[in-house]
Design an enzyme around this catalytic site. Structure first.
Site, PDB file in Angstrom:
ATOM      1  N   THR A 204       0.896  -1.073   0.048  1.00 56.52           N
ATOM      2  CA  THR A 204       0.166   0.064  -0.046  1.00 56.52           C
ATOM      3  C   THR A 204       1.018   1.169  -0.032  1.00 56.52           C
ATOM      4  O   THR A 204       2.091   1.208   0.144  1.00 56.52           O
ATOM      5  CB  THR A 204      -0.962   0.077   1.148  1.00 56.52           C
ATOM      6  OG1 THR A 204      -0.173   0.171   2.328  1.00 56.52           O
ATOM      7  CG2 THR A 204      -1.920  -1.231   1.174  1.00 56.52           C
TER       8      THR A 204
ATOM      9  N   SER B  81       6.559  -1.068   7.922  1.00 59.77           N
ATOM     10  CA  SER B  81       6.143  -0.615   6.388  1.00 59.77           C
ATOM     11  C   SER B  81       4.957   0.110   6.302  1.00 59.77           C
ATOM     12  O   SER B  81       3.948   0.129   7.509  1.00 59.77           O
ATOM     13  CB  SER B  81       6.132  -1.755   5.555  1.00 59.77           C
ATOM     14  OG  SER B  81       4.880  -2.597   5.996  1.00 59.77           O
ATOM     15  N   HIS B  82       4.384   0.760   5.325  1.00 58.00           N
ATOM     16  CA  HIS B  82       3.235   1.592   5.392  1.00 58.00           C
ATOM     17  C   HIS B  82       1.874   0.500   5.728  1.00 58.00           C
ATOM     18  O   HIS B  82       1.095   1.071   6.498  1.00 58.00           O
ATOM     19  CB  HIS B  82       2.846   2.145   4.015  1.00 58.00           C
ATOM     20  CG  HIS B  82       1.840   3.002   3.790  1.00 58.00           C
ATOM     21  ND1 HIS B  82       0.511   2.648   3.479  1.00 58.00           N
ATOM     22  CD2 HIS B  82       1.713   4.233   4.091  1.00 58.00           C
ATOM     23  CE1 HIS B  82      -0.146   3.619   3.302  1.00 58.00           C
ATOM     24  NE2 HIS B  82       0.423   4.677   3.751  1.00 58.00           N
ATOM     25  N   PRO B  83       1.711  -0.486   5.052  1.00 56.24           N
ATOM     26  CA  PRO B  83       0.349  -1.223   5.603  1.00 56.24           C
ATOM     27  C   PRO B  83       0.419  -1.567   7.008  1.00 56.24           C
ATOM     28  O   PRO B  83      -0.566  -1.490   7.756  1.00 56.24           O
ATOM     29  CB  PRO B  83       0.573  -2.314   4.551  1.00 56.24           C
ATOM     30  CG  PRO B  83       1.758  -2.647   4.216  1.00 56.24           C
ATOM     31  CD  PRO B  83       2.649  -1.327   4.112  1.00 56.24           C
TER      32      PRO B  83
ATOM     33  N   LEU C 198      -0.386   1.479   9.062  1.00 52.36           N
ATOM     34  CA  LEU C 198      -1.935   1.832   9.081  1.00 52.36           C
ATOM     35  C   LEU C 198      -2.899   0.830   9.759  1.00 52.36           C
ATOM     36  O   LEU C 198      -3.751   1.196  10.178  1.00 52.36           O
ATOM     37  CB  LEU C 198      -2.358   2.182   7.502  1.00 52.36           C
ATOM     38  CG  LEU C 198      -1.931   3.505   6.822  1.00 52.36           C
ATOM     39  CD1 LEU C 198      -2.334   3.521   5.508  1.00 52.36           C
ATOM     40  CD2 LEU C 198      -2.395   4.738   7.721  1.00 52.36           C
TER      41      LEU C 198
END
Length: 195
Positions: A113, A136-138, A141
């Site tokens: 993502t 990491s981004h995912p 979030l």
């Protein structure tokens, strides 16, 4: 983008300078053909220094270097990125163009993502990714939204199909395909497990 820098410059100078529509059509077909290719998960030798920080937290799955290939197993492993367990219907999304297909309570299955994908986190009940580490981004979030997530599976988008009924265990880093739902039109809502 399907046009190269100099082709864009020529096109800006004159709309008839190049056969832009034909070039774009050809390159789109080439990209679609390339997307059907599935290379080996890795090539080369994995050394301890290569598997050390920051590789592990950013990309995640060093144990994949030692895992044998399997056709379509019912269980996949990755990193537990956001705790909790949820059962629901998989929705494989590869591009932004597929965002409208995601329904409330789906389990999002994707490669990775980026900030454009945040809108989906308000709808999904679980997350499974091919790549990513704990920072990491995912992963970040999913924790912020309180969504169970397993990241770094390497193969989720290849082995899980839209419509499959899944259990995502974001604590243990495990994803299980409970029922092959390819082509199944029913959509039972996601269920939190153990809450």
């Amino acid at each position: 983008m399907f046009l190269r820098y100099n082709e864009l410059r020529a096109l800006i100078g004159s709309a008839s300078a190049i056969a832009a529509r034909q070039i774009v059509a050809t390159r789109r077909l080439e990209r679609e053909a390339a997307q059907r290719l599935h290379p080996r998960a890795w090539v080369g030798t994995a050394t301890p220094s290569q598997l050390a920080f920051p590789y592990l937290v950013n990309w995640g799955y060093p144990d994949r270097f030692y895992q044998a290939a399997v056709r379509r197993p019912a269980r996949h492993h990755g990193l537990g990125a956001s705790p909790g367990t949820v059962e629901g219907i998989a929705r494989v999304v590869r591009t932004i163009d597929e965002f409208d297909e995601v329904r409330e309570g789906d389990i999002l299955v994707c490669q990775m993502t980026n900030p454009a994908w945040v809108v989906l986190f308000t709808k999904i009940a679980g997350l499974v990714t091919d790549t990513g580490g704990t920072t990491s981004h995912p992963a970040v979030l999913a924790r912020e939204f309180g969504i169970p997530a397993v990241i770094g599976t390497s193969v989720a988008t290849q082995r899980i199909a839209t419509g499959d009924r899944l259990t995502v265990d974001g604590t243990a880093g495990r994803v299980e395909i409970l029922r092959d739902g390819t082509g199944d039109a029913t959509h039972a809502p996601a269920t939190a497990i153990g809450r």
